[in-house]
Design a protein around this motif. Structure first.
Motif, short mmCIF file in Angstrom:
data_model
loop_
_atom_site.label_atom_id
_atom_site.label_comp_id
_atom_site.label_asym_id
_atom_site.label_seq_id
_atom_site.Cartn_x
_atom_site.Cartn_y
_atom_site.Cartn_z
N SER A 181 80.26 -52.62 11.94
CA SER A 181 80.18 -53.79 11.06
C SER A 181 78.84 -53.85 10.35
O SER A 181 78.77 -54.13 9.14
CB SER A 181 80.37 -55.09 11.86
OG SER A 181 81.68 -55.21 12.32
N TYR B 146 71.69 -61.29 22.32
CA TYR B 146 71.33 -60.61 21.08
C TYR B 146 69.92 -61.02 20.67
O TYR B 146 69.61 -62.22 20.61
CB TYR B 146 72.27 -61.02 19.93
CG TYR B 146 73.74 -60.92 20.22
CD1 TYR B 146 74.49 -59.84 19.74
CD2 TYR B 146 74.41 -61.92 20.93
CE1 TYR B 146 75.85 -59.76 19.96
CE2 TYR B 146 75.78 -61.85 21.16
CZ TYR B 146 76.49 -60.76 20.68
OH TYR B 146 77.84 -60.69 20.91
N ARG C 195 80.85 -62.10 14.00
CA ARG C 195 81.87 -61.06 13.81
C ARG C 195 82.33 -60.52 15.16
O ARG C 195 83.52 -60.32 15.39
CB ARG C 195 81.25 -59.95 12.96
CG ARG C 195 82.19 -58.81 12.57
CD ARG C 195 83.12 -59.17 11.42
NE ARG C 195 82.44 -59.61 10.23
CZ ARG C 195 81.96 -58.81 9.26
NH1 ARG C 195 82.07 -57.51 9.38
NH2 ARG C 195 81.40 -59.31 8.18
N LEU C 196 81.40 -60.30 16.06
CA LEU C 196 81.73 -59.77 17.39
C LEU C 196 82.46 -60.81 18.23
O LEU C 196 83.39 -60.48 18.97
CB LEU C 196 80.43 -59.33 18.09
CG LEU C 196 80.52 -58.13 19.03
CD1 LEU C 196 81.14 -56.93 18.33
CD2 LEU C 196 79.16 -57.77 19.57
N CYS C 197 82.06 -62.06 18.07
CA CYS C 197 82.71 -63.15 18.82
C CYS C 197 84.15 -63.38 18.35
O CYS C 197 85.00 -63.76 19.14
CB CYS C 197 81.90 -64.44 18.72
SG CYS C 197 80.41 -64.38 19.72
N LEU D 141 82.62 -52.95 22.28
CA LEU D 141 82.13 -54.00 21.39
C LEU D 141 80.88 -53.55 20.63
O LEU D 141 80.70 -53.89 19.46
CB LEU D 141 81.83 -55.27 22.19
CG LEU D 141 83.06 -56.01 22.72
CD1 LEU D 141 82.66 -57.09 23.71
CD2 LEU D 141 83.85 -56.65 21.57
N LYS E 93 81.87 -51.47 17.72
CA LYS E 93 82.41 -52.33 16.65
C LYS E 93 81.27 -53.01 15.89
O LYS E 93 81.29 -53.11 14.67
CB LYS E 93 83.33 -53.40 17.25
CG LYS E 93 84.71 -52.89 17.68
CD LYS E 93 85.53 -54.03 18.27
CE LYS E 93 86.86 -53.54 18.85
NZ LYS E 93 87.82 -53.13 17.83
N ALA E 94 80.27 -53.49 16.64
CA ALA E 94 79.13 -54.18 16.02
C ALA E 94 78.33 -53.22 15.13
O ALA E 94 77.93 -53.57 14.02
CB ALA E 94 78.23 -54.77 17.10
N LYS F 160 86.11 -60.92 20.28
CA LYS F 160 86.25 -61.39 21.68
C LYS F 160 87.31 -62.49 21.79
O LYS F 160 88.11 -62.50 22.70
CB LYS F 160 84.91 -61.94 22.18
CG LYS F 160 83.90 -60.91 22.58
CD LYS F 160 82.77 -61.62 23.30
CE LYS F 160 81.65 -60.70 23.68
NZ LYS F 160 80.68 -61.36 24.56
#
Length: 264
Positions: free
Chosen positions: A106, A149, A126-128, A99, A102-103, A131
Motif C-alpha cells: 500500500s 505503529y 488501510r491496514l485496519c 499484514l 499488505k502495508a 483487519k
C-alpha cells in the motif's frame, strides 16, 4: 442457579465457533479470543518523546543456536513498513507477516501514484480496514496480532498508533500491548512526561519491560529496541535499531534502580 449457568455456557459455545455470528449479548467471541491471545504474547511498548519515537519489545527466542544473520531471524518483532514508518508486533508473527506485506505494498502504491510518502494515519487505517474485513466475512478468522505503529509525516509530525484484531485503532503518547499490558500501562501513566529525551524514553521502556517480563533481571539480549526520528539536516526520517552495546548501560541502570526500590 447451576442450571442457568450451564445454559449460559452452552449458549456461549453455540456462538463462539464463528466470527460472523453475534451472541445474544451482542459479542463476537472469536474477536475477543484473538485479543486474549495477544495478552499471552511478549510485551511491546511505544513511547513518543520530543526527539522522536522509541519502540521496544521482549525477545522470546534467545537461543545461542539461532542464526541471527538469516532472513526472518534478524529481527523478531520489529519491522520497517516504509522509510517513514515502522511497527512493533505482539501476537502471532506469522499473521503479522501477511499484514506487513499488505502495508508495504500500500505504501509503495501510494508513493508511485502521488510521488510522496503515504500519511501515517492513512496507512494505519488501510491496514485496519483489512483487519476488520476478517471479522465480518465467513470462513476467515481474525488476525491474532496487534501493532504499535511509529511514524513521521509532514502534516502531523511524530505519531504513535495502536491497532487490534477488531480493526480499531487509536493514537497514543505511550502505549503497551502484549503480556501484563495493564500493569505496563499503569507504569506509563505514572511516569511518562512529554519532554522526554530518547534516553529517558528508552529507560522507561526498559523499566516497563523489566516489570512485565518473567525473568528476574533484565538483560540486553532479551530486548529488541528501535527509534524513529526526523533528521532535519538530511530532510529524511531515520529508522534505526538500538544495539545491545548501547542497551547494556541502560539495562544495568534499570536493574540497579529496581534493586534499590526493593530494599527501600
Amino acid at each position: 442457579e447451576r442450571d442457568r449457568e450451564r445454559e449460559r455456557e452452552a449458549m456461549a459455545r453455540r456462538y463462539d465457533s464463528r466470527t460472523t455470528i453475534f451472541s445474544p449479548e451482542g459479542r463476537l467471541y472469536q474477536v475477543e479470543y484473538a485479543m486474549e491471545s495477544i495478552s499471552n504474547s511478549g510485551s511491546a511498548i511505544g513511547i513518543l518523546c520530543k526527539e522522536g519515537i522509541v519502540l521496544a519489545t521482549e525477545k522470546k527466542v534467545i537461543s545461542k543456536l539461532l542464526d541471527t544473520g538469516a532472513v526472518g531471524c534478524r529481527r523478531e518483532k520489529m519491522y520497517k513498513l516504509d522509510d517513514h514508518i515502522a511497527v512493533a508486533v505482539a501476537g502471532l508473527t506469522a499473521d503479522a507477516n501477511i499484514l506487513i506485506n499488505k502495508a508495504r505494498l500500500s505504501a509503495q502504491q501510494y508513493l508511485f501514484t502521488y510521488q510522496e510518502s503515504m500519511p501515517v494515519e492513512q496507512l494505519v487505517r488501510r491496514l485496519c480496514d483489512v483487519k476488520q474485513g476478517y471479522t465480518q466475512f465467513g470462513g476467515m478468522r481474525p488476525f491474532g496480532v496487534s501493532f504499535l505503529y511509529a511514524g513521521w509525516d509532514e502534516e502531523s509530525g511524530y505519531q504513535l498508533y495502536h491497532s487490534d484484531p477488531s480493526g480499531n485503532y487509536a493514537g497514543w503518547k505511550a502505549h503497551a500491548i502484549g503480556a501484563n499490558n495493564q500493569q505496563a500501562q499503569n507504569i506509563l501513566n505514572q511516569e511518562y512526561k512529554e519532554d522526554f529525551t530518547f534516553r529517558d524514553a528508552m529507560k522507561l521502556a526498559l523499566k516497563v519491560l523489566s516489570k512485565t517480563m518473567d525473568s528476574t533481571s533484565l538483560t540486553s539480549d532479551k530486548v529488541e529496541m528501535s527509534t524513529v526520528k526526523y533528521d532535519e539536516g538530511a530532510s529524511q526520517v531515520v529508522f534505526s535499531y538500538v544495539s545491545e552495546e548501547e542497551l547494556d548501560p541502560l539495562t544495568a541502570e534499570v536493574n540497579e534502580e529496581g534493586k534499590a526500590a526493593k530494599t527501600d
